[in-house]
Motif scaffolding. Sequence first.
Motif, PDB file in Angstrom:
ATOM      1  N   GLY A   5       0.788  -1.220   0.000  1.00  0.00           N
ATOM      2  CA  GLY A   5       0.000   0.000   0.000  1.00  0.00           C
ATOM      3  C   GLY A   5       0.821   1.271   0.000  1.00  0.00           C
ATOM      4  O   GLY A   5       0.491   2.242  -0.692  1.00  0.00           O
TER       5      GLY A   5
ATOM      6  N   MET B 112       2.095   1.657  -3.443  1.00  0.00           N
ATOM      7  CA  MET B 112       1.002   1.945  -4.376  1.00  0.00           C
ATOM      8  C   MET B 112       0.615   3.424  -4.361  1.00  0.00           C
ATOM      9  O   MET B 112       0.183   3.977  -5.374  1.00  0.00           O
ATOM     10  CB  MET B 112      -0.230   1.100  -4.036  1.00  0.00           C
ATOM     11  N   SER B 113       0.776   4.068  -3.205  1.00  0.00           N
ATOM     12  CA  SER B 113       0.434   5.486  -3.106  1.00  0.00           C
ATOM     13  C   SER B 113       1.392   6.359  -3.917  1.00  0.00           C
ATOM     14  O   SER B 113       1.056   7.501  -4.259  1.00  0.00           O
ATOM     15  CB  SER B 113       0.449   5.935  -1.636  1.00  0.00           C
TER      16      SER B 113
ATOM     17  N   VAL C  55       2.189   6.629  -7.080  1.00  0.00           N
ATOM     18  CA  VAL C  55       1.690   6.138  -8.370  1.00  0.00           C
ATOM     19  C   VAL C  55       2.718   6.297  -9.485  1.00  0.00           C
ATOM     20  O   VAL C  55       2.968   5.359 -10.257  1.00  0.00           O
ATOM     21  CB  VAL C  55       0.377   6.859  -8.745  1.00  0.00           C
TER      22      VAL C  55
ATOM     23  N   TYR D  56      -4.403   1.620  -1.797  1.00  0.00           N
ATOM     24  CA  TYR D  56      -3.574   2.792  -1.551  1.00  0.00           C
ATOM     25  C   TYR D  56      -3.452   3.007  -0.044  1.00  0.00           C
ATOM     26  O   TYR D  56      -4.377   2.711   0.723  1.00  0.00           O
ATOM     27  CB  TYR D  56      -4.188   4.034  -2.197  1.00  0.00           C
TER      28      TYR D  56
ATOM     29  N   ILE E 184      -8.538  10.854  -4.847  1.00  0.00           N
ATOM     30  CA  ILE E 184      -7.333  10.163  -5.334  1.00  0.00           C
ATOM     31  C   ILE E 184      -7.424   9.968  -6.842  1.00  0.00           C
ATOM     32  O   ILE E 184      -6.442  10.167  -7.574  1.00  0.00           O
ATOM     33  CB  ILE E 184      -7.180   8.794  -4.631  1.00  0.00           C
TER      34      ILE E 184
ATOM     35  N   SER F 226      -7.670   0.252  -6.170  1.00  0.00           N
ATOM     36  CA  SER F 226      -6.304   0.457  -6.656  1.00  0.00           C
ATOM     37  C   SER F 226      -5.996  -0.409  -7.875  1.00  0.00           C
ATOM     38  O   SER F 226      -5.309   0.036  -8.806  1.00  0.00           O
ATOM     39  CB  SER F 226      -5.291   0.172  -5.543  1.00  0.00           C
TER      40      SER F 226
END
Length: 499
Positions: free
Chosen positions: A23, A26-27, A29, A56, A101, A163
Amino acid sequence: MLSAQKKTVAKTDAGHSVHKIGGTSMSQVNAVMDNILVGNRSDEELYNRVFVVSAYGGFTDMLLENKKTGEAGVYQLYAGSETDWAWGDSLTKVSEKMCAINEEIFGDAPELKLANAFVQERIEGTRSCLMDLHRLCSFGHFKLEKHLLTVREMLSAIGESHSAHNTMLLLRAKGVNAVFADLSGWREPEASTLDGRIEKVFSDIDIAKQLPIATGYAQCSEGLMSIYGRGYSEVTFSRIACLTQAREAIIHKEFHLSSADPRIVGEDAVRPIGRTSYDVADQLSNMGMEAIHPRAAKGLRQNDIPLRIANTFEPEHPGTVIDDHWDPDDSRVEIVTGVPTAFEIEVFNQDMVGVAGGEETILSVLKRFKVPTVTKNLNANTITHYVSAPLKQIRRCVDEIEEKQPEASVKTRKVAIVSVIGANIDQPGLFARAVGILDADGIELVASHYPSRRVDLQFVVAEGDFNKAIKALHRGLVEGKRSKADDKSAAKPEERAAA
């Protein structure tokens, strides 16, 4: 228990790899897109890979509860609320944040509309389901608590579906033939085993020509969360790798698997491990420093699939490979880590002397309160467990042990546990040297262990000596620098006496 037996799903390639992105990564991007998913790859280089993604950062906390603070998320509010207002408002906040987001990721691109529509469908579908369940449970024949685990899984799945779907849209916008591999069981009419769910979703995917983006959560009859808690995404990742017979499994983290915590020993002192064994991965899990969930590691190990821990932000670095093919002659200390706050539970009972199974009562209590033992020692009349758990649980354990063994004396105190770990640390004199290093730095040992498998040394020290012990052992055993113990042993007799 999930089967570790080798099976295959349709249309796989023996040369493919299976990746998991956590996570926190993943944030980031753009970094994930540039360093992992696409980068300089083109054409066939983009394929023969499978990606399993987490939500995320922060969304699972919002949907369930904050892992660190315990602050209630949608699930906790739903489970403890008499009305739908509190959890409903919280679910709306999740939806709003997801759409925010989406806007950050897609801007004014046409994919934004698709991303927001996906969020709306999942959130409102879930809201409708939960309201129906709440109404149903207003009748005496139906009890909400019987359905709460299903509710928990359903809510958790939203984050990873979000996500994964976004990642698929981003890749398609770049011309990549990405596929949303939805394992969440959304609106599926029938339950399935985990293996069955994976086989069904991947049966129509050609990994050589398509890039699957799979949800870390997989809905299955076993109930992943009931068995693995919030570590379920690594189990999903592991099973996909095993079922598709991947050549390699790769976890992308925001840091290297390193020789110590850089916040303790310094950024310049730590080094990536490079290569180690699944035994080491298990020891790290025991210390609360998971490279991978132990059940996920078990499947990879039994299927002889190597695991690579890679740094999201250093794509050219090879990272650390974990397998069972390390050089048995390569004996070295790889990691110095531990548990900074643990508890000693010492049970002295004269009646245990010579009695078989004298520890069973203590073990049953620890099991009941879900208190894991990190290490332990015993002699004729005393059993001491060193455990890692909240103080509230420790007190409950002590109360019950005293109730079940009224003749026993039970003592507790706070301690720290430091561990020296390596795939093979069977070195003559290593234990004595480690003890000497700690002694030279003025660190008093509460207990010590050198298990016969020669994968780790364990030292129990005062809680306040944790960082000091980590620094000393890392400096002497990993960095190879001269320690105070070396200086002391090299000193003249009169100098040693003065010291």
